[in-house]
Scaffold this active site. Sequence first.
Site, PDB file in Angstrom:
ATOM      1  CG  ASP A 112     -26.463-118.242  18.929  1.00  0.00           C
ATOM      2  OD1 ASP A 112     -26.106-118.542  19.936  1.00  0.00           O
ATOM      3  OD2 ASP A 112     -26.817-118.776  17.859  1.00  0.00           O
ATOM      4  CE  LYS A 169     -28.077-124.711  20.668  1.00  0.00           C
ATOM      5  NZ  LYS A 169     -27.295-124.398  19.516  1.00  0.00           N
ATOM      6  CD  GLN A 226     -27.210-125.085  15.972  1.00  0.00           C
ATOM      7  OE1 GLN A 226     -27.995-124.713  16.913  1.00  0.00           O
ATOM      8  NE2 GLN A 226     -26.088-125.459  15.962  1.00  0.00           N
TER       9      GLN A 226
END
Length: 296
Positions: free
Chosen positions: A121, A54, A98
């Site tokens: 997200d 990312k 994450q």
Amino acid sequence: MTAKLIDGTAIAKEVREAVGAEVAALVAAGYPPPGLATVLVGENPASEVYVGMKQRMCKKLGMESFSYTLPVDASQEEVEGLVKELNDNPAVNGILVQLPLPKHLDEEAVLRTISVEKDIDGFHPINIGRLAQKGREPLFVPCTPDGCMYLLEHSGVEFNGANAVVLGRSNIVGMPAALLLVKRNATVTICHSRTKNLPEVCRQADILIAAVGQVEIVKKDWVKPGAAVIDVGTHRIDDDTKEKGYYLTGDVAFDEVNEVAGWISPSPGGVGPMTIAMLMRNTVRAAKIAHGLIEV
Ligand code: NAP
């Protein structure tokens, strides 16, 4: 007849190019480059790989990336404290924690701490709640299911009135994928580990999204002729006969399903590259929201 291939690698490249152009236009207009902050807790090798990918993609597209790693025994207060700092940092437009977090941490509380406007997200309870409600729209949609929908749409698959079956009900993939399909007027069946007669249920599907994490579980006789099949599963199988010592596959038995499906998105080469492309797209969207260029 073989299915039409939905080439996630090529489609993701198009999405990334469009994102790169949007970044360049923002910067040319005098705005700072969109910034993505990643938060990693502990030393999970798979998570480190994902976070690294990312960050590299941000740089490639002209965006800023900020990387934070906390020790595996970080407290709830420390993780939430970092997220709050990032909420207040104007250079950070998107915050990605994450997952999975170490077991001692309350994942939902951490996700709830992320500002809704920086939740690229799409896992904040408010964004998920809006996704689940008729007539409401989330600020951000979770990237993997968003990628699935993009692939289907790009391929001209009809959602209106289609029977869709989603294999898997996880917060990250299955459930938001089902909610997105309902929003597009599909009739959706969500399957999970207690579902009876799985092959029979799947055979009703005009659209089949497989996200169960079971190696090649979806066989030819599970698929209605002409159906659109999206394979989200990702598995690394050890194999000494391969140069790398392993090969990658998905939840769908590609070779046989390819003979009966109308469209097929393989794994690897399907949803995987789309997920990161959609994350980059969401980060640019967050920057535009922050600058008042998109009204929400
Ligand atoms: P997960 O959280 O483990 O959820 C799996 C879901 O599948 C659960 O709902 C589970 O049912 C259901 N399930 C498991 N075994 C089943 C079976 N034999 N029959 C029917 N249902 C079954 O997994 P996930 O995070 O959603 O990920 C699913 C797959 O997608 C994995 O292979 C993962 O690596 C991959 N993935 C790929 C990407 C990408 O970017 N390409 C992103 C995320 C995930 P219960 O709810 O009853 O337990």
